[in-house]
Design a protein around this motif. Structure first.
Motif, mmCIF file in Angstrom:
data_model
loop_
_atom_site.group_PDB
_atom_site.id
_atom_site.type_symbol
_atom_site.label_atom_id
_atom_site.label_comp_id
_atom_site.label_asym_id
_atom_site.label_seq_id
_atom_site.Cartn_x
_atom_site.Cartn_y
_atom_site.Cartn_z
ATOM 1 N N ASN A 10 -10.761 -41.167 -38.381
ATOM 2 C CA ASN A 10 -10.811 -42.164 -38.218
ATOM 3 C C ASN A 10 -10.348 -43.328 -38.729
ATOM 4 O O ASN A 10 -10.557 -44.329 -37.820
ATOM 5 N N THR A 34 -17.514 -44.956 -39.855
ATOM 6 C CA THR A 34 -19.590 -45.579 -39.616
ATOM 7 C C THR A 34 -20.056 -45.309 -38.217
ATOM 8 O O THR A 34 -21.069 -45.361 -37.983
ATOM 9 N N LEU A 81 -22.789 -46.768 -46.636
ATOM 10 C CA LEU A 81 -22.205 -47.216 -44.950
ATOM 11 C C LEU A 81 -23.121 -46.290 -44.387
ATOM 12 O O LEU A 81 -22.216 -46.144 -42.866
ATOM 13 N N ALA A 82 -22.672 -45.368 -44.850
ATOM 14 C CA ALA A 82 -23.268 -44.132 -43.850
ATOM 15 C C ALA A 82 -24.579 -42.836 -43.966
ATOM 16 O O ALA A 82 -24.073 -41.909 -44.602
ATOM 17 N N LYS A 111 -24.833 -39.126 -43.099
ATOM 18 C CA LYS A 111 -23.834 -38.555 -43.592
ATOM 19 C C LYS A 111 -24.766 -37.213 -44.585
ATOM 20 O O LYS A 111 -24.874 -37.614 -45.704
ATOM 21 N N LYS A 136 -18.527 -52.078 -48.051
ATOM 22 C CA LYS A 136 -16.938 -52.987 -47.463
ATOM 23 C C LYS A 136 -16.197 -53.169 -48.682
ATOM 24 O O LYS A 136 -15.194 -53.008 -49.110
ATOM 25 N N LEU A 163 -13.271 -46.693 -42.254
ATOM 26 C CA LEU A 163 -14.523 -47.455 -41.952
ATOM 27 C C LEU A 163 -14.608 -47.377 -40.567
ATOM 28 O O LEU A 163 -15.746 -46.807 -40.392
#
Lengths: 200, 200
Positions: free
Chosen positions: B192, A198, A142-143, A146, A85, A194
């Motif tokens: 988001n 996330t 971060l994810a 996905k 991030k 984010l």
DNA sequence: CTAATTTATTGAACATTGTTCAATTAATAA
DNA sequence: TTATTAATTGAACAATGTTCAATAAATTAG
């Protein structure tokens, strides 16, 4: 007056692009002309047309180099530092910093209309694509759950957003004072995006 | 050949702007020239310079009208419908739809360089500011606890983002196929972003 | 109704632009 | 030294933005 074989084609090419970059940086796209470039490098207009298809072609190469230079800056960011991030926030700062420092050059990347045949060459599209790679890297960290295509889309949504704020700030279309606002706004955009990304 | 007093100044002005808008829509900014506008409205170049300071001034007014037209579209959206989140998503669709339908006109708004004195007139800045009002309205409904300045910033961050995706799609800089992608990406951006914004 | 005055409109003129390509001139080969 | 090759030129063309003296149409005065 340059004499025959004073410079190779590639040398002239490099000189012309450098001269064009300088003119654009200082005077913007409107300050650029074939004759000015020629004069700057000690050749005449005709020579430019032996090397570039036309002035649009020359500008396209200038833009390609601008993208490349930004890519270098973005990818040389130390990945080591802290979390992804923070890295994304830092990438945005680098992006905006670059766009501000070379604002005339950066604007030309988007002012320049597509070729008459309306297709951007593959080598150029490739450089455009590379602009998103660093973002994709951090987003996928971060994810991790996905899919690659979700990451790809997210990178384009988020970075398109950063780009939009940056361009509006550069072109004075944000209806807000101060250029540092671009920084603040992108940080807010990224943080909030984010949070949703996330979590989702 | 137009005779004296065939049209009032305001009429000629309106004719010129309409003609310019048509040319821009069909051929883009590069297709526009003072002589073409003049010929289109049955006057000569000289007349245009009695009404507009120069061609940049004329284009600035075209852009002002483009902003106004988009503003009409955005503000006439029925506020009644459902929640503010849906309304924002709909606003983005309207925005993108407008930008695609009038893509050449929309691009000119951002291609057009600032005046030589480097200051955009106040009436123009006002129209730029209005672009964010609808967004601000819905954001403040979604987050009533936020201060006006937080709402203002958020509107610019979010809408700058929507704008960025839209422009990258229009100028073929998203490295992604299909124009409908702009729609998908903005929806993702808004969803988001709001998740983070309403939570924070 | 004609002449004098005012003013809306013109369009030729200028500098500058992108682009082309026959002419030139320098390097190389014979 | 001459002939050949090819790199470089720069004049030429059409189109651009912009200006402004000249024109011609409308208005006013006599």
């Amino acid at each position: 007056m340059a004499r025959r074989n004073d410079h190779s084609r590639d040398e002239i090419r490099e000189m012309a692009l450098k001269a064009a970059e300088t003119i654009i940086l200082e005077k913007g796209k409107d300050g650029l002309s074939a004759r000015k470039i020629a004069q700057e490098i000690g050749y005449t207009v005709g020579t430019l047309y032996l090397i570039f298809k036309n002035l649009d072609d020359l500008i396209l190469h200038v833009n390609g180099r601008t993208l490349e230079r930004l890519y270098e800056k973005l990818s040389s960011e130390q990945q080591s530092s802290s979390d992804s991030k923070t890295a994304l926030l830092q990438l945005a700062k680098t992006y905006i910093n670059f766009a501000e420092n070379e604002s005339n050059r950066w604007k030309v990347v988007f002012e320049h209309r597509a070729q008459t045949d309306n297709t951007t060459p593959e080598w150029y599209q490739e450089r455009v694509g590379k602009m998103f790679t660093a973002v994709e890297t951090h987003l996928s960290r971060l994810a991790p759950h996905k899919s690659p295509s979700e990451i790809k889309d997210a990178a384009r949504a988020l970075w398109g957003g950063v780009h939009g704020i940056c361009m509006l700030a550069l072109t004075d279309n944000l209806d807000i004072t101060g250029v540092e606002s671009a920084d603040t706004l992108t940080q807010s955009l990224i943080n909030n995006y984010l949070a949703g990304f996330t979590a989702g």
